[in-house]
Design a protein around this motif. Structure first.
Motif, mmCIF file in Angstrom:
data_model
loop_
_atom_site.group_PDB
_atom_site.id
_atom_site.type_symbol
_atom_site.label_atom_id
_atom_site.label_comp_id
_atom_site.label_asym_id
_atom_site.label_seq_id
_atom_site.Cartn_x
_atom_site.Cartn_y
_atom_site.Cartn_z
ATOM 1 N N SER A 144 0.845 -1.183 0.000
ATOM 2 C CA SER A 144 0.000 0.000 0.000
ATOM 3 C C SER A 144 0.886 1.241 0.000
ATOM 4 O O SER A 144 1.990 1.228 0.560
ATOM 5 C CB SER A 144 -0.935 0.007 1.214
ATOM 6 O OG SER A 144 -1.708 1.206 1.253
ATOM 7 N N GLU A 145 0.385 2.282 -0.633
ATOM 8 C CA GLU A 145 1.121 3.544 -0.616
ATOM 9 C C GLU A 145 0.901 4.316 0.681
ATOM 10 O O GLU A 145 1.513 5.356 0.897
ATOM 11 C CB GLU A 145 0.692 4.407 -1.805
ATOM 12 C CG GLU A 145 -0.791 4.744 -1.828
ATOM 13 C CD GLU A 145 -1.175 5.566 -3.052
ATOM 14 O OE1 GLU A 145 -0.293 6.267 -3.581
ATOM 15 O OE2 GLU A 145 -2.345 5.496 -3.478
ATOM 16 N N TYR A 146 0.031 3.799 1.542
ATOM 17 C CA TYR A 146 -0.250 4.433 2.826
ATOM 18 C C TYR A 146 0.336 3.596 3.960
ATOM 19 O O TYR A 146 0.440 2.362 3.841
ATOM 20 C CB TYR A 146 -1.759 4.582 3.031
ATOM 21 C CG TYR A 146 -2.452 5.335 1.929
ATOM 22 C CD1 TYR A 146 -2.365 6.725 1.851
ATOM 23 C CD2 TYR A 146 -3.185 4.669 0.955
ATOM 24 C CE1 TYR A 146 -2.992 7.421 0.842
ATOM 25 C CE2 TYR A 146 -3.818 5.363 -0.067
ATOM 26 C CZ TYR A 146 -3.716 6.735 -0.119
ATOM 27 O OH TYR A 146 -4.337 7.421 -1.119
ATOM 28 N N PRO A 147 0.692 4.212 5.066
ATOM 29 C CA PRO A 147 1.153 3.421 6.222
ATOM 30 C C PRO A 147 -0.008 2.628 6.821
ATOM 31 O O PRO A 147 -1.064 3.187 7.130
ATOM 32 C CB PRO A 147 1.669 4.488 7.197
ATOM 33 C CG PRO A 147 0.994 5.763 6.788
ATOM 34 C CD PRO A 147 0.777 5.676 5.310
ATOM 35 N N LEU A 148 0.174 1.333 6.960
ATOM 36 C CA LEU A 148 -0.867 0.443 7.465
ATOM 37 C C LEU A 148 -0.427 -0.194 8.771
ATOM 38 O O LEU A 148 0.768 -0.306 9.056
ATOM 39 C CB LEU A 148 -1.175 -0.668 6.446
ATOM 40 C CG LEU A 148 -1.623 -0.260 5.053
ATOM 41 C CD1 LEU A 148 -1.787 -1.500 4.179
ATOM 42 C CD2 LEU A 148 -2.928 0.518 5.102
ATOM 43 N N SER A 149 -1.406 -0.607 9.546
ATOM 44 C CA SER A 149 -1.096 -1.413 10.725
ATOM 45 C C SER A 149 -0.619 -2.793 10.265
ATOM 46 O O SER A 149 -0.871 -3.221 9.135
ATOM 47 C CB SER A 149 -2.327 -1.559 11.613
ATOM 48 O OG SER A 149 -3.339 -2.288 10.943
ATOM 49 N N GLY A 150 0.077 -3.476 11.150
ATOM 50 C CA GLY A 150 0.586 -4.798 10.792
ATOM 51 C C GLY A 150 -0.519 -5.768 10.424
ATOM 52 O O GLY A 150 -0.407 -6.521 9.448
ATOM 53 N N ALA A 151 -1.611 -5.768 11.195
ATOM 54 C CA ALA A 151 -2.720 -6.683 10.926
ATOM 55 C C ALA A 151 -3.370 -6.384 9.580
ATOM 56 O O ALA A 151 -3.757 -7.302 8.839
ATOM 57 C CB ALA A 151 -3.753 -6.598 12.044
ATOM 58 N N SER A 152 -3.500 -5.101 9.224
ATOM 59 C CA SER A 152 -4.095 -4.729 7.948
ATOM 60 C C SER A 152 -3.205 -5.152 6.778
ATOM 61 O O SER A 152 -3.698 -5.676 5.768
ATOM 62 C CB SER A 152 -4.328 -3.214 7.906
ATOM 63 O OG SER A 152 -4.873 -2.822 6.670
ATOM 64 N N ALA A 153 -1.898 -4.955 6.915
ATOM 65 C CA ALA A 153 -0.973 -5.378 5.857
ATOM 66 C C ALA A 153 -0.998 -6.890 5.684
ATOM 67 O O ALA A 153 -0.994 -7.401 4.556
ATOM 68 C CB ALA A 153 0.438 -4.896 6.181
#
Length: 283
Positions: A259-268
């Motif tokens: 993702s081009e946005y910073p994500l939480s670990g669980a979301s990634a």
């Protein structure tokens, strides 16, 4: 008409005439009651708008030559601390803020074991793990390496998860109730010695090369999980700040991003697992 028939007709007519008005009303209500519902034929129900992709064949699922995706959750903050009652607890920023500041002299926001809890739930609850294609390891900020049995059911609440981690760090292993199966155990470092020969490792960070999750799975993995001989390893951060680096893991070939946005670990993790499941036809 015979005498018997005439007598039966006469008796029935006499019984009907002798019935009271209330009995006649009850008989009329019974006749007017609706009959039982007839079951509808389910074969006439139209199919769904979009059919799911064909699942992996039973031959593939039962094969012992499965290609397992190895996941290392890096820099997880798992430390124990003794409370005022003399009991050990899992150090976290909510319950032990004063201890972090005064005794440890560290930023309390660093101690976020709940991130590891969320990531483990995302991994072990995924269809990819339930199909038997996932192997998870944990590396803590204290360089403690933990192997996770894919069949474990991680506690849903954080309080129970914290108790389980405290027990693991003190006893070095967790076994199933009355069975001899080991669900969690501390193993020897380094992590690279537990990787099969020829494993290709990739790290995940916002600074990595951007891929769509579906394109990522097509690029790194073959369509059939039994065709590939070379295993694949993903290194994903479990820390509150910072990211995975090649300096910490020299065996990483390339840094990737989903993702081009910073994500939480669980979301990634959910995005990565979804891409692989779609690529391998796991529903």
């Amino acid at each position: 008409m015979s005498d018997d028939d005439s007598s039966s007709v006469a008796s029935s007519s006499s019984s009907e005439s002798s019935a009271s008005p209330e009995q006649q009303q009850q008989q009329q209500q019974q006749q007017e009651r609706p009959s039982k519902k007839i079951k509808t034929d389910t074969s006439t129900i139209p199919p769904p708008l979009e059919l799911a992709p064909p699942p992996v064949s039973t031959q593939t699922k039962s094969s012992t030559a499965k290609e397992k995706i190895i996941v290392l959750l890096d820099q997880a903050t798992l430390e124990t601390v003794k409370n005022r009652r003399g009991l050990y607890e899992l150090l976290n920023c909510d319950d032990h803020r004063d201890i972090c500041k005064k005794k440890l002299r560290k930023d309390p926001n660093i101690f976020r074991p709940d991130i590891l809890h969320q990531e483990l739930l995302a991994l072990l609850d995924s269809p990819l793990n339930k199909a038997g294609y996932l192997q998870v390891y944990i590396l803590t900020n204290k360089n403690v390496l933990i192997e996770v049995n894919p069949s474990i059911r991680i506690p849903r609440t954080y309080k129970r998860f914290a108790g389980l981690m405290v027990q693991l760090l003190h006893k070095m292993k967790i076994k199933a109730g009355n069975e001899s199966t080991t669900l969690l155990k501390v193993i020897k470092n380094p992590f690279s010695q537990h990787l099969p020969a020829g494993t290709r490792c990739y790290g995940f960070s916002k600074e990595g090369k951007l891929y769509d999750p579906y394109a990522l799975a097509k690029t790194l993995l073959l369509p059939n999980p039994t065709e590939s001989i070379v295993p694949t390893c993903f290194v994903i951060g479990a820390m509150s700040t910072g990211h995975v680096t090649v300096n910490d893991h020299p065996y990483i070939e390339q840094m990737l991003s989903v993702s081009e946005y910073p994500l939480s670990g669980a979301s990634a993790i959910s995005r990565i697992m979804t891409g692989i499941e779609h690529h391998w036809g796991i529903v």
